[in-house]
Design an enzyme around this catalytic site. Sequence first.
Site, short mmCIF file in Angstrom:
data_model
loop_
_atom_site.label_atom_id
_atom_site.label_comp_id
_atom_site.label_asym_id
_atom_site.label_seq_id
_atom_site.Cartn_x
_atom_site.Cartn_y
_atom_site.Cartn_z
CB CYS A 134 2.40 -3.05 3.14
SG CYS A 134 1.05 -3.04 1.94
CB CYS B 143 -5.46 -5.23 4.20
SG CYS B 143 -4.17 -5.05 5.44
#
Length: 257
Positions: free
Chosen positions: A198, A74
């Site tokens: 993101c 991530c």
Amino acid sequence: MQQTFYKYQGTGNDFVMIDNRQQTFDKNDTKRVAFLCDRRFGVGADGLILLENHPEHDFKMVYYNADGNESTMCGNGGRCLVAFAKQLGVIKDRAVFEAIDGLHHATVEGDIVNLQMLDVSKIETHKNHVFLNTGSPHHVQFEPNIEDFSIKTKGANIRYGALYNEAGTNVNFVKKQSDTEFRVRTYERGVEDETLSCGTGVTAVAIAMHYIGETEKNLVNLNVQGGKLKVSFNVEDGIYKNVWLSGPAKLVFKGSI
């Protein structure tokens, strides 16, 4: 037992951060992770991240999606973890840490955290989309009506569709705004909804747009629901190297639950 936590966000992508250097958090308790990420009954976050000791580097990153399962890399979470490590006094303005996809370098400049991402050598171009892995798998496609469409429905159809089967993918919808700027909205697997930002997603978009000739620049601005990010890179023999993701990472609050 009460759990001390820190809430961080990077362009609206938010995370529960836990200092697990003493190994007090049960990493097998997926229900606990999902509870802490629950926006109604827990703290509320897109994911949970543990900061742990590493024998050779500054720290280790262990990342869980909001569904409670350990997941792939991530980008925004990594940037937030670097800010968290600085707050804890683990680092000063530079870091080297291990994540599930390998080692990452990072620097801190005020509220801005710059995170070096993986090199990317394999990019698949298809009729209507591009697919690549920037630490997590990403489907990238243009969406002319990017401000007004059901991203949850359309994203889920692609994420669970025949192309990706059970493994699934993250799905990025893109609209070009200029030669150096793109609008991006992302459906994230594990969250199973749109997130405000993101990091691995915008990295994938920047590289994909350069690869298919939508930009000739090696510094790309990405406008997401939660703010602005930048991705820079070099290209050598068709391989995207020295890939950096940059943007704000901020502490929201500290608490116990």
